[in-house]
Design a protein around this motif. Sequence first.
Motif, short mmCIF file in Angstrom:
data_model
loop_
_atom_site.label_atom_id
_atom_site.label_comp_id
_atom_site.label_asym_id
_atom_site.label_seq_id
_atom_site.Cartn_x
_atom_site.Cartn_y
_atom_site.Cartn_z
N LEU A 134 -20.30 -101.54 -61.18
CA LEU A 134 -20.93 -102.48 -62.10
C LEU A 134 -19.89 -103.23 -62.92
CD1 LEU A 134 -24.01 -100.41 -63.29
CD2 LEU A 134 -24.03 -102.45 -61.85
N ARG A 135 -18.80 -102.55 -63.27
CA ARG A 135 -17.72 -103.22 -64.01
C ARG A 135 -17.13 -104.35 -63.15
NH1 ARG A 135 -12.45 -103.10 -63.82
NH2 ARG A 135 -12.47 -101.43 -62.26
N ARG A 136 -16.86 -104.07 -61.87
CA ARG A 136 -16.31 -105.08 -60.97
C ARG A 136 -17.31 -106.21 -60.74
NH1 ARG A 136 -15.12 -101.35 -56.17
NH2 ARG A 136 -14.71 -103.30 -55.07
N TYR A 137 -18.60 -105.86 -60.65
CA TYR A 137 -19.65 -106.88 -60.51
C TYR A 137 -19.65 -107.82 -61.71
CZ TYR A 137 -24.42 -108.73 -61.06
OH TYR A 137 -25.50 -109.53 -61.28
N ALA A 138 -19.59 -107.24 -62.92
CA ALA A 138 -19.62 -108.06 -64.14
C ALA A 138 -18.38 -108.95 -64.23
CB ALA A 138 -19.73 -107.16 -65.37
N LEU A 139 -17.21 -108.41 -63.86
CA LEU A 139 -15.98 -109.20 -63.91
C LEU A 139 -16.03 -110.37 -62.93
CD1 LEU A 139 -13.26 -106.39 -64.19
CD2 LEU A 139 -13.88 -108.07 -65.95
N LEU A 140 -16.48 -110.09 -61.69
CA LEU A 140 -16.54 -111.16 -60.69
C LEU A 140 -17.54 -112.22 -61.08
CD1 LEU A 140 -15.78 -112.39 -58.00
CD2 LEU A 140 -17.40 -110.85 -56.87
N ARG A 141 -18.69 -111.80 -61.59
CA ARG A 141 -19.69 -112.79 -61.99
C ARG A 141 -19.18 -113.62 -63.17
NH1 ARG A 141 -24.29 -114.77 -63.58
NH2 ARG A 141 -26.06 -114.94 -62.16
N GLY A 142 -18.47 -112.98 -64.09
CA GLY A 142 -17.89 -113.71 -65.20
C GLY A 142 -16.86 -114.73 -64.74
N ARG A 143 -16.05 -114.38 -63.74
CA ARG A 143 -15.07 -115.31 -63.20
C ARG A 143 -15.75 -116.50 -62.53
NH1 ARG A 143 -11.41 -111.77 -59.45
NH2 ARG A 143 -10.60 -113.82 -58.89
N LEU A 144 -16.85 -116.25 -61.81
CA LEU A 144 -17.60 -117.34 -61.19
C LEU A 144 -18.19 -118.27 -62.25
CD1 LEU A 144 -19.40 -115.37 -58.35
CD2 LEU A 144 -17.65 -117.11 -58.04
N ASP A 145 -18.72 -117.69 -63.34
CA ASP A 145 -19.27 -118.50 -64.43
C ASP A 145 -18.17 -119.36 -65.06
OD1 ASP A 145 -21.88 -117.65 -64.16
OD2 ASP A 145 -21.66 -116.00 -65.59
N GLU A 146 -17.01 -118.76 -65.29
CA GLU A 146 -15.90 -119.48 -65.91
C GLU A 146 -15.43 -120.62 -65.00
OE1 GLU A 146 -13.18 -120.76 -68.61
OE2 GLU A 146 -14.84 -119.34 -68.87
#
Length: 335
Positions: free
Chosen positions: A314-326
Amino acid sequence: MGLDLLIVDAHGRDREGIAAFFERQGHRVTATDDAREGQALVRERFFPLVLVDVDVEPWGGLEFVTFVRGQSPRSEVVLLTVRRAWDVAVGGYRRGAVEVVFKDQSDAPRLTELVERVARRWAGDGAGVENLAAEAKQLLDEMLARMLDMSQHVPATQSRLETMPQGSVRVAVVDHEPRVQQAIAAAAAASRGSAAAFEVTALPSGGAALDALSGAPPDVLVTRDDLLDLPGTTLVTGLAERAPDLLAVVYGAAEGGGAQATIYEEGHAVRTVRPLADPAPLVREVCTLVERAAAAVARRRLMDLFRLEHSDLLRRYALLRGRLDEEARVRGGGG
C-alpha cells in the motif's frame, strides 16, 4: 487524432445522432442509454470528454456529473439538456460540468467547438503520456479494489476478520417528536444478531445533532425536515462535509399534502419516496440504507486488515499514485 468520447443519453434519436456526427469527424465514440453502464465504462477506461443528458436514468445527469468528477478528475463533462432552465445550468456548473449545452441547432456549433478543443489539447505534445498516466491511475485503483474483493474470500482472511471488533452500523434519528424514533428503535432491536444489525442514537434538534455527531458522523442519518432550530437538509449538508459517504433520509410534508421522504447519498438527493401515511415505509428505507452501510463497514474492516498485512504494498501504491498525480499537475501547468 480522434478523441475517446463517451455519450450517456437515454434519448435514442439524440444519442445516435450525436454519436454518428462525431464519428464522422474522426472521433471514437462509445454511447449508452443507462447511467449504470456509463459508470462501469468510466471505471474501466479513460474518456477525456463525457457528454451526459440531464434526464438519464436512473439517477439523473447531475449525479452522473458528480460521479465522473470524483472517479476521473481529468475527464471533462458536458451536460446536455432540452430545457433552457436556470436551475439546470447552475446545477451542472456546480457539480463540475465544463459546459451546459442545449439540444438544438443553435448550440450545435458550441458543442462541436468544445469537442475539437478537447481533441486538440489531447493531441498535443505529451498528451499520450497524460492519457496513459490517467489510465494507469484508474488501473491501479481497480487492481486494488479487486485484490480487496479477492482477499475477503480467502479462509485465512475470514478467520482473522472474526477476531477483529465487529462494529455495527450507527443510525442517528433527529426529531423532536418520538413517533419515528420509536419505530426505528424497534427495527434496531429486531435486527440484533443479524448481519445488518444497527444501533440508534435519538436526538431532539439539529443543534444537538451537530454537537453530538460532528466529531463522529453516523453511517445513516434520519432527520425530520422541519426541525425546531434548522432545516433537516442543512443538517445533512453539514454532516456530509465531514463524512462524504453519509447516507441520509429527510422526511416531512410534501407539496400538495401528505408526507414524503427524500434519500440522500454523498450530500445529494437521489430519489423521493411518497406517500408516507405512517412510519413503516420510512423504516423500510432506513433498513435498506443500513444494509448498504453494513457492507461499507465490513469493507472498512477488510481494508484495516489489508493495511496491517500489506503495508509495504500500500505504501508503494500510494507513492506511485502520488507521482502520477504530480506528473499530471506539471504537464497541466499546475506545478
